[in-house]
Design a protein around this motif. Structure first.
Motif, PDB file in Angstrom:
ATOM      1  N   ARG A 141       0.836  -1.214   0.000  1.00  0.00           N
ATOM      2  CA  ARG A 141       0.000   0.000   0.000  1.00  0.00           C
ATOM      3  C   ARG A 141       0.863   1.253   0.000  1.00  0.00           C
ATOM      4  O   ARG A 141       0.557   2.228  -0.695  1.00  0.00           O
ATOM      5  CB  ARG A 141      -0.958  -0.005   1.192  1.00  0.00           C
ATOM      6  CG  ARG A 141      -2.090  -1.006   1.053  1.00  0.00           C
ATOM      7  CD  ARG A 141      -3.115  -0.873   2.158  1.00  0.00           C
ATOM      8  NE  ARG A 141      -2.580  -1.178   3.479  1.00  0.00           N
ATOM      9  CZ  ARG A 141      -2.464  -2.402   3.994  1.00  0.00           C
ATOM     10  NH1 ARG A 141      -2.831  -3.463   3.270  1.00  0.00           N
ATOM     11  NH2 ARG A 141      -1.981  -2.578   5.202  1.00  0.00           N
ATOM     12  N   ALA A 142       1.941   1.230   0.763  1.00  0.00           N
ATOM     13  CA  ALA A 142       2.845   2.385   0.795  1.00  0.00           C
ATOM     14  C   ALA A 142       3.473   2.616  -0.574  1.00  0.00           C
ATOM     15  O   ALA A 142       3.598   3.761  -1.029  1.00  0.00           O
ATOM     16  CB  ALA A 142       3.926   2.179   1.856  1.00  0.00           C
ATOM     17  N   LEU A 143       3.866   1.538  -1.235  1.00  0.00           N
ATOM     18  CA  LEU A 143       4.464   1.665  -2.567  1.00  0.00           C
ATOM     19  C   LEU A 143       3.472   2.267  -3.558  1.00  0.00           C
ATOM     20  O   LEU A 143       3.820   3.138  -4.353  1.00  0.00           O
ATOM     21  CB  LEU A 143       4.963   0.304  -3.060  1.00  0.00           C
ATOM     22  CG  LEU A 143       6.153  -0.287  -2.304  1.00  0.00           C
ATOM     23  CD1 LEU A 143       6.427  -1.710  -2.793  1.00  0.00           C
ATOM     24  CD2 LEU A 143       7.395   0.582  -2.449  1.00  0.00           C
ATOM     25  N   VAL A 144       2.228   1.798  -3.500  1.00  0.00           N
ATOM     26  CA  VAL A 144       1.197   2.349  -4.390  1.00  0.00           C
ATOM     27  C   VAL A 144       1.019   3.840  -4.117  1.00  0.00           C
ATOM     28  O   VAL A 144       0.931   4.646  -5.055  1.00  0.00           O
ATOM     29  CB  VAL A 144      -0.132   1.581  -4.223  1.00  0.00           C
ATOM     30  CG1 VAL A 144      -1.281   2.309  -4.928  1.00  0.00           C
ATOM     31  CG2 VAL A 144       0.003   0.158  -4.756  1.00  0.00           C
ATOM     32  N   ASP A 145       0.996   4.213  -2.847  1.00  0.00           N
ATOM     33  CA  ASP A 145       0.853   5.631  -2.487  1.00  0.00           C
ATOM     34  C   ASP A 145       2.012   6.475  -3.014  1.00  0.00           C
ATOM     35  O   ASP A 145       1.859   7.679  -3.239  1.00  0.00           O
ATOM     36  CB  ASP A 145       0.755   5.798  -0.977  1.00  0.00           C
ATOM     37  CG  ASP A 145      -0.573   5.307  -0.423  1.00  0.00           C
ATOM     38  OD1 ASP A 145      -1.516   5.074  -1.215  1.00  0.00           O
ATOM     39  OD2 ASP A 145      -0.667   5.142   0.816  1.00  0.00           O
ATOM     40  N   MET A 146       3.169   5.845  -3.230  1.00  0.00           N
ATOM     41  CA  MET A 146       4.339   6.566  -3.751  1.00  0.00           C
ATOM     42  C   MET A 146       4.419   6.515  -5.272  1.00  0.00           C
ATOM     43  O   MET A 146       5.375   7.017  -5.850  1.00  0.00           O
ATOM     44  CB  MET A 146       5.623   6.001  -3.141  1.00  0.00           C
ATOM     45  CG  MET A 146       5.800   6.369  -1.678  1.00  0.00           C
ATOM     46  SD  MET A 146       7.357   5.748  -0.992  1.00  0.00           S
ATOM     47  CE  MET A 146       6.885   4.115  -0.469  1.00  0.00           C
ATOM     48  N   GLY A 147       3.431   5.898  -5.910  1.00  0.00           N
ATOM     49  CA  GLY A 147       3.388   5.902  -7.365  1.00  0.00           C
ATOM     50  C   GLY A 147       3.792   4.609  -8.046  1.00  0.00           C
ATOM     51  O   GLY A 147       3.883   4.561  -9.278  1.00  0.00           O
ATOM     52  N   VAL A 148       4.018   3.551  -7.293  1.00  0.00           N
ATOM     53  CA  VAL A 148       4.313   2.259  -7.915  1.00  0.00           C
ATOM     54  C   VAL A 148       2.992   1.673  -8.401  1.00  0.00           C
ATOM     55  O   VAL A 148       2.007   1.666  -7.653  1.00  0.00           O
ATOM     56  CB  VAL A 148       4.996   1.306  -6.905  1.00  0.00           C
ATOM     57  CG1 VAL A 148       5.164  -0.090  -7.486  1.00  0.00           C
ATOM     58  CG2 VAL A 148       6.349   1.863  -6.470  1.00  0.00           C
ATOM     59  N   PRO A 149       2.926   1.192  -9.636  1.00  0.00           N
ATOM     60  CA  PRO A 149       1.682   0.593 -10.119  1.00  0.00           C
ATOM     61  C   PRO A 149       1.219  -0.553  -9.223  1.00  0.00           C
ATOM     62  O   PRO A 149       2.048  -1.357  -8.752  1.00  0.00           O
ATOM     63  CB  PRO A 149       2.054   0.078 -11.514  1.00  0.00           C
ATOM     64  CG  PRO A 149       3.225   0.921 -11.931  1.00  0.00           C
ATOM     65  CD  PRO A 149       3.974   1.216 -10.665  1.00  0.00           C
ATOM     66  N   ALA A 150      -0.083  -0.616  -8.969  1.00  0.00           N
ATOM     67  CA  ALA A 150      -0.632  -1.620  -8.056  1.00  0.00           C
ATOM     68  C   ALA A 150      -0.253  -3.042  -8.464  1.00  0.00           C
ATOM     69  O   ALA A 150      -0.004  -3.891  -7.611  1.00  0.00           O
ATOM     70  CB  ALA A 150      -2.151  -1.475  -7.985  1.00  0.00           C
ATOM     71  N   GLY A 151      -0.181  -3.296  -9.768  1.00  0.00           N
ATOM     72  CA  GLY A 151       0.162  -4.627 -10.246  1.00  0.00           C
ATOM     73  C   GLY A 151       1.583  -5.047  -9.926  1.00  0.00           C
ATOM     74  O   GLY A 151       1.905  -6.234  -9.954  1.00  0.00           O
ATOM     75  N   ARG A 152       2.427  -4.094  -9.629  1.00  0.00           N
ATOM     76  CA  ARG A 152       3.830  -4.399  -9.331  1.00  0.00           C
ATOM     77  C   ARG A 152       4.135  -4.280  -7.840  1.00  0.00           C
ATOM     78  O   ARG A 152       5.106  -4.844  -7.346  1.00  0.00           O
ATOM     79  CB  ARG A 152       4.726  -3.429 -10.111  1.00  0.00           C
ATOM     80  CG  ARG A 152       6.207  -3.679  -9.967  1.00  0.00           C
ATOM     81  CD  ARG A 152       6.900  -3.849 -11.299  1.00  0.00           C
ATOM     82  NE  ARG A 152       8.262  -4.299 -11.099  1.00  0.00           N
ATOM     83  CZ  ARG A 152       9.347  -3.553 -11.249  1.00  0.00           C
ATOM     84  NH1 ARG A 152       9.224  -2.290 -11.629  1.00  0.00           N
ATOM     85  NH2 ARG A 152      10.534  -4.067 -11.042  1.00  0.00           N
ATOM     86  N   ALA A 153       3.337  -3.539  -7.104  1.00  0.00           N
ATOM     87  CA  ALA A 153       3.632  -3.234  -5.697  1.00  0.00           C
ATOM     88  C   ALA A 153       3.716  -4.491  -4.832  1.00  0.00           C
ATOM     89  O   ALA A 153       4.596  -4.605  -3.976  1.00  0.00           O
ATOM     90  CB  ALA A 153       2.602  -2.265  -5.139  1.00  0.00           C
ATOM     91  N   GLY A 154       2.824  -5.434  -5.042  1.00  0.00           N
ATOM     92  CA  GLY A 154       2.838  -6.657  -4.234  1.00  0.00           C
ATOM     93  C   GLY A 154       4.110  -7.456  -4.425  1.00  0.00           C
ATOM     94  O   GLY A 154       4.703  -7.959  -3.461  1.00  0.00           O
ATOM     95  N   ALA A 155       4.544  -7.571  -5.673  1.00  0.00           N
ATOM     96  CA  ALA A 155       5.774  -8.313  -5.958  1.00  0.00           C
ATOM     97  C   ALA A 155       6.985  -7.615  -5.340  1.00  0.00           C
ATOM     98  O   ALA A 155       7.873  -8.267  -4.773  1.00  0.00           O
ATOM     99  CB  ALA A 155       5.962  -8.467  -7.465  1.00  0.00           C
TER     100      ALA A 155
END
Length: 199
Positions: A141-155
Motif C-alpha cells: 500500500r505504501a508503494l502504491v501511495d508513492m506511485g508504484v503501479p498496483a500490479g507491481r507493488a505486491g511483488a
C-alpha cells in the motif's frame, strides 16, 4: 529486555513470547518463562491461552506481523520526500541500528517461528504466512501511495521483505551489518525505478 508495563498481562505475555522467539527460538518461549518475563501470574496462562503454547506462539507471530506493518507508517513519516528506496532503507535501518547498538542476538520472530515450527505445527505456519501477508500488505500500500503501479507493488513488497529477512540471517551469522547495507544499496535504485512517471 524491554517491557510494556502499561499493557495488561495478556498483551505483555504475547510481547514477551515474541521477544523470546526472536532471540532464542520457539523452544525457549516456555509458558513459565513467558509469564515470568511478562510479570504475569502463571495461573493466567491457561485463562488467556487455553490452546497452550501453540496459541501463544501463534499470537506472538501475529503481533510481530502487525508490528512490522505498523512500522511502515513510521518509516514513511520520517522521510521528508517518501520514496520506495527510502522506505526500504528505513526497514533495513531498524535492524542495522539494533545490531550496532545491542548486538546480533535478535532476529525476526516470524522467521524464527517459521523455521522452528512450519512443519510440525500447521497453525503456526498459517500464522506466519498471515503475519508476512500483513507486513507485505502495508509495504505494498505504501508503494502504491508513492506511485508504484498496483500490479507491481505486491511483488516488490515480497522482494523487499524477502531480501531483508535474508540479510538479517546473514548479518547474524557474520556478526556484521554488511549484508543489510548491500541489500539496501542494491535494491534502492530498482525500487525507485518502479515508480510510474505518470505516462
Amino acid at each position: 529486555m524491554a517491557t510494556v508495563p502499561e499493557r495488561g498481562p495478556r498483551e505483555r505475555m504475547v510481547f514477551s513470547a515474541a521477544q523470546l522467539i526472536r532471540r532464542e527460538g520457539v523452544a525457549a518461549a516456555g509458558m513459565r518463562e513467558v509469564a515470568a518475563r511478562a510479570r504475569a501470574p502463571r495461573g493466567s496462562l491457561q485463562h488467556y491461552f487455553p490452546g497452550g503454547k501453540e496459541q501463544l506462539v501463534n499470537e506472538a507471530v501475529g503481533w510481530a506481523g502487525r508490528y512490522a506493518g505498523n512500522r511502515v507508517t513510521r518509516f514513511l513519516a520520517a522521510l521528508p520526500d517518501p520514496t520506495p528506496s527510502g522506505l526500504f532503507a528505513g526497514m533495513v535501518g531498524q535492524w542495522t541500528d539494533e545490531y550496532r547498538t545491542a548486538g546480533f542476538a535478535g532476529g525476526c520472530p516470524v522467521a524464527a517461528a517459521t523455521v522452528d515450527r512450519a512443519e510440525s505445527a500447521d497453525s503456526t505456519r498459517e500464522a506466519a504466512a498471515d503475519a508476512f501477508s500483513t507486513w507485505a500488505g502495508a509495504v505494498s500500500r505504501a508503494l502504491v501511495d508513492m506511485g508504484v503501479p498496483a500490479g507491481r507493488a505486491g511483488a516488490l513488497a515480497t522482494l523487499m521483505i524477502s531480501a531483508l529477512e535474508g540479510a538479517i540471517l546473514v548479518a547474524r551469522a557474520e556478526r556484521d551489518v554488511r549484508a543489510l547495507t548491500v541489500v539496501s544499496e542494491e535494491l534502492g535504485p530498482l525500487l525507485d525505478a518502479a515508480v510510474s512517471k505518470g505516462e
